[in-house]
Structures are given as structure tokens and as C-alpha cells.
Scaffold this motif. Structure first.
Motif, PDB file in Angstrom:
ATOM      1  N   PHE A  28       0.834  -1.203   0.000  1.00  0.00           N
ATOM      2  CA  PHE A  28       0.000   0.000   0.000  1.00  0.00           C
ATOM      3  C   PHE A  28       0.870   1.255   0.000  1.00  0.00           C
ATOM      4  O   PHE A  28       0.705   2.146  -0.833  1.00  0.00           O
ATOM      5  N   TYR A  29       1.816   1.333   0.924  1.00  0.00           N
ATOM      6  CA  TYR A  29       2.651   2.525   1.046  1.00  0.00           C
ATOM      7  C   TYR A  29       3.698   2.633  -0.067  1.00  0.00           C
ATOM      8  O   TYR A  29       4.175   3.730  -0.354  1.00  0.00           O
ATOM      9  N   GLU A  40       9.668   2.892   0.981  1.00  0.00           N
ATOM     10  CA  GLU A  40      10.456   1.669   0.822  1.00  0.00           C
ATOM     11  C   GLU A  40      10.751   1.086   2.193  1.00  0.00           C
ATOM     12  O   GLU A  40      10.844   1.820   3.185  1.00  0.00           O
ATOM     13  N   CYS A  41      10.909  -0.225   2.222  1.00  0.00           N
ATOM     14  CA  CYS A  41      11.169  -0.901   3.492  1.00  0.00           C
ATOM     15  C   CYS A  41      12.606  -0.653   3.939  1.00  0.00           C
ATOM     16  O   CYS A  41      13.550  -0.905   3.199  1.00  0.00           O
ATOM     17  N   GLY A  42      12.750  -0.153   5.160  1.00  0.00           N
ATOM     18  CA  GLY A  42      14.071   0.053   5.753  1.00  0.00           C
ATOM     19  C   GLY A  42      14.427  -1.044   6.736  1.00  0.00           C
ATOM     20  O   GLY A  42      15.594  -1.330   6.972  1.00  0.00           O
ATOM     21  N   HIS A  81      10.406   4.035   4.780  1.00  0.00           N
ATOM     22  CA  HIS A  81      10.957   5.374   4.562  1.00  0.00           C
ATOM     23  C   HIS A  81      10.527   5.893   3.195  1.00  0.00           C
ATOM     24  O   HIS A  81      10.389   5.122   2.248  1.00  0.00           O
ATOM     25  N   ARG A  82      10.398   7.212   3.113  1.00  0.00           N
ATOM     26  CA  ARG A  82      10.120   7.892   1.848  1.00  0.00           C
ATOM     27  C   ARG A  82      11.019   9.115   1.772  1.00  0.00           C
ATOM     28  O   ARG A  82      11.010   9.941   2.666  1.00  0.00           O
ATOM     29  N   GLY A  83      11.790   9.217   0.717  1.00  0.00           N
ATOM     30  CA  GLY A  83      12.661  10.372   0.531  1.00  0.00           C
ATOM     31  C   GLY A  83      14.083  10.106   0.968  1.00  0.00           C
ATOM     32  O   GLY A  83      14.397   9.081   1.567  1.00  0.00           O
ATOM     33  N   PRO A  84      14.966  11.052   0.654  1.00  0.00           N
ATOM     34  CA  PRO A  84      16.393  10.874   0.956  1.00  0.00           C
ATOM     35  C   PRO A  84      16.692  11.107   2.433  1.00  0.00           C
ATOM     36  O   PRO A  84      15.972  11.828   3.121  1.00  0.00           O
ATOM     37  N   PRO A  85      17.793  10.532   2.931  1.00  0.00           N
ATOM     38  CA  PRO A  85      18.204  10.809   4.306  1.00  0.00           C
ATOM     39  C   PRO A  85      18.327  12.318   4.517  1.00  0.00           C
ATOM     40  O   PRO A  85      18.736  13.051   3.623  1.00  0.00           O
TER      41      PRO A  85
END
Length: 124
Positions: free
Chosen positions: A20-21, A27-29, A39-43
């Protein structure tokens, strides 16, 4: 990395929540039997959602919620509109279009598969 908080949300099924996400760029961290982190987006400019198992949750009665504050709400809305998540005022899952609220903030609303309310707030 600056101090930050991450919401902890229930999930009846980690596979379903991750799929879903993923439609929204998450993405799975980390994933283990009792916890999942997406997580979504850069560190340094990352949104993080953490999930715990709650197999008996009734999505219709869930009171879980969180806010994701975004620099680019229109980009998130484009991902929502391209997903299979319905734009609707009823049902689970669903999302609503953003609008300027009495608080002065522009907010869209997303209810995920488990009934959690995710407020998508444009950073001002």
C-alpha cells in the motif's frame, strides 16, 4: 540528523501495508516479525512510518493517526491519484484532495488499509 519523531501505526498484514505505502514512494528500511519501518525520501529529508502487528484490528474503529509534513504536497497527491487508492469520502482505504483549513494549513487526508488517518500537510 535533527531530532525527529516517527509514528507507530498498527498493521494487520505487513505485506499488505508495505505494498500500500509503496504506491506512495515508501520503501522498506527494516522488517522483522514484530516491527516494520518504511521510509520515503532521501536521508535528511525523510518521512518514516513504523508499524507493529495488530492482526485483530477493526479498521472501521481504529483511532490511530499521524501527520506527514511535506515540502511538496502536490507531488504526493500525484502519487495518490496514480495509485489504486480511491479518492472518496467513505470507505477504507481512501484519500481526499487537499484544502486550506481554518488553521491556515493545506491538508489532505489518507486512510490506510488499517483505518489509520494520515494527515498530509504542506509545509509553509
Amino acid at each position: 540528523m535533527p531530532d525527529h519523531a516517527t509514528p507507530n501505526l498498527p498493521s494487520r498484514d505487513f505485506d499488505a501495508a508495505a505494498a500500500f505505502y509503496a504506491q506512495l514512494g515508501f520503501e522498506c528500511g527494516y522488517r522483522g516479525p514484530g516491527w516494520m519501518i518504511l521510509h520515503r525520501g532521501p536521508p535528511g529529508n525523510r518521512s518514516t512510518l513504523e508499524f507493529f502487528p495488530y492482526p485483530d484490528l477493526d479498521p472501521a474503529t481504529s483511532s490511530f493517526s499521524c501527520c506527514i509534513r511535506l515540502d511538496d504536497l502536490p507531488a504526493m497527491m500525484a502519487q495518490l491519484e496514480a495509485s489504486d487508492i480511491p479518492a472518496d469520502s467513505h470507505g477504507i482505504p481512501r484519500f481526499s484532495q487537499p484544502k486550506r483549513e481554518g488553521s491556515g494549513m493545506t491538508i489532505a487526508y489518507l486512510n490506510d488499509l488499517d483505518g489509520s488517518l494520515i494527515r498530509l500537510i504542506q509545509n509553509e
